[in-house]
Design an enzyme around this catalytic site. Structure first.
Site, PDB file in Angstrom:
ATOM      1  N   TYR A 196       3.978   4.383  -0.401  1.00 27.45           N
ATOM      2  CA  TYR A 196       3.312   4.534  -1.695  1.00 27.45           C
ATOM      3  C   TYR A 196       4.222   5.161  -2.748  1.00 27.45           C
ATOM      4  CZ  TYR A 196      -0.750   3.318   1.006  1.00 27.45           C
ATOM      5  OH  TYR A 196      -1.632   2.656   1.821  1.00 27.45           O
ATOM      6  N   HIS A 206      -8.768  -3.365   2.154  1.00 23.57           N
ATOM      7  CA  HIS A 206      -7.589  -2.505   2.295  1.00 23.57           C
ATOM      8  C   HIS A 206      -6.946  -2.216   0.936  1.00 23.57           C
ATOM      9  CE1 HIS A 206      -5.901  -0.753   5.879  1.00 23.57           C
ATOM     10  NE2 HIS A 206      -4.679  -0.859   5.381  1.00 23.57           N
ATOM     11  N   ARG A 241      -8.037   1.049  -0.238  1.00 21.74           N
ATOM     12  CA  ARG A 241      -7.339   2.133   0.470  1.00 21.74           C
ATOM     13  C   ARG A 241      -5.959   2.358  -0.139  1.00 21.74           C
ATOM     14  NH1 ARG A 241      -6.930   4.797   5.582  1.00 21.74           N
ATOM     15  NH2 ARG A 241      -4.960   4.467   6.696  1.00 21.74           N
ATOM     16  N   HIS A 265      -2.582   8.583   8.895  1.00 15.71           N
ATOM     17  CA  HIS A 265      -1.308   8.029   9.354  1.00 15.71           C
ATOM     18  C   HIS A 265      -0.652   8.993  10.338  1.00 15.71           C
ATOM     19  CE1 HIS A 265      -0.736   5.417   5.472  1.00 15.71           C
ATOM     20  NE2 HIS A 265      -1.500   4.830   6.373  1.00 15.71           N
ATOM     21  N   LYS A 272      -8.116   4.680  14.124  1.00 13.56           N
ATOM     22  CA  LYS A 272      -7.472   3.923  15.194  1.00 13.56           C
ATOM     23  C   LYS A 272      -7.335   4.772  16.449  1.00 13.56           C
ATOM     24  CE  LYS A 272      -4.740   0.740  12.363  1.00 13.56           C
ATOM     25  NZ  LYS A 272      -3.371   0.282  12.027  1.00 13.56           N
ATOM     26  N   ARG A 293     -10.283   2.740   6.067  1.00 13.39           N
ATOM     27  CA  ARG A 293     -10.085   1.372   6.543  1.00 13.39           C
ATOM     28  C   ARG A 293     -11.461   0.713   6.620  1.00 13.39           C
ATOM     29  NH1 ARG A 293      -7.081   4.723  10.159  1.00 13.39           N
ATOM     30  NH2 ARG A 293      -4.819   4.385  10.046  1.00 13.39           N
TER      31      ARG A 293
END
Length: 299
Positions: free
Chosen positions: A279, A244, A247, A270, A172, A148
């Site tokens: 994806y 992004h 990514r 994730h 995150k 990110r």
């Protein structure tokens, strides 16, 4: 005690109890502040303890005329979080958000770049400029490691474990993970670090920050966006891209080349495999190959 007190308490809760990043906390707070601004416009002096479902409905109707469905859903989600916090802290016994429904959204597939488009963007970087090798190293790291943009700009020199072939990434909620890094990407980082970066007037407190601006301080996310958009203009790329996008391309290209979805999930950081599964929808030819290679009835 009025809105400011509760918003401040909410921010402390998000930071201390949930361990969210500054950017995420700012986004959650902005949703509540938007409701406050709406109430001010109507000279309403109601507190978050006494605000009613009807007043929330009026606000939702108001924003539905200003923002798209996706933004509307995000704002409603932020308000639900805020009022649940008030219940947890015993400020309220119920939430006015119970019957408020967010608009239904289809799953938006992420935009990606082809390998040739990524090569063209990186080739467009002017390496004769002081920031050239930095920009090349940044883009190679975004694409080579799937970071990110917030993870990229906060990357430390002490996070580089090149002998082991990994980066330590803080994602995150301050959650850390190790991401593999190829010798090719390592080479570009070392070229920047041992030459261009050495000539910068590094400011106190940023000695360990890897990617620096001309003043020797940490780059902003906005600056990385600007660099990428300028490169897109240079090569005449018509797609709307951002950091992004690199990514998304990282994940999509790994999947196309046979990488395991669980491994991609771990590298992207994730929490849920469901987030990574988006994806799969980008490359249906990959699914056909899986059947042809692995199913007992493939012949």
């Amino acid at each position: 005690m009025h809105w400011n007190f509760y918003i401040k308490s909410y921010q402390n809760y998000l930071k201390l109890e949930r361990g969210l990043s500054k950017n995420t906390i700012a986004n959650y707070s902005f949703d509540v502040e938007r409701l406050c601004a709406f109430l001010d416009q109507r000279n309403s002096d109601v507190s978050p303890i006494h605000i009613s479902e009807t007043q929330i409905q009026e606000f939702v109707y108001h924003i539905s005329k200003e923002v798209n469905a996706r933004s509307q859903a995000r704002i409603i989600s932020g308000l639900k979080s805020f009022f649940l916090f008030l219940i947890v802290e015993d400020y309220r016994t119920d939430t006015p958000m119970d019957l408020i429904e967010a608009p239904r959204l289809g799953r938006k597939l992420p935009d990606t770049l082809s390998v040739s488009e990524i090569d063209a963007l990186i080739a467009a970087i002017d390496l004769s400029k002081e920031e050239g090798h930095r920009n090349k190293a940044m883009l190679e790291t975004l694409y080579g490691c799937g970071l990110r943009v917030s993870e990229l700009v906060t990357l430390k020199i002490s996070d580089l474990f090149f002998e082991e072939g990994f980066l330590k990434v803080t994602g995150k909620g301050a959650k850390q993970r190790f991401v593999p890094i190829s010798p090719f990407t390592q080479k570009n980082i070392l070229l920047y670090k041992e030459h261009s970066r050495m000539r910068l007037p590094i400011q106190k407190g940023f000695e360990d920050t890897l990617f620096l601006n001309r003043r020797g301080k940490q780059l902003t996310r906005a600056m990385v966006f600007t660099i990428i958009k300028q490169l897109a203009v240079t090569i005449g790329l018509k797609k709307t891209i951002s950091p992004h996008t690199f990514r998304h391309s990282f994940a999509s290209h790994l999947l196309e080349n046979g990488a395991d979805l669980r491994a991609i999930q771990m590298m992207l950081g994730h929490e849920s495999i469901t987030t990574t599964e988006v994806y799969v929808h980008l490359d249906r030819s990959h699914l056909a190959k899986v059947i042809q290679q692995h199913h007992p009835r493939k012949k």
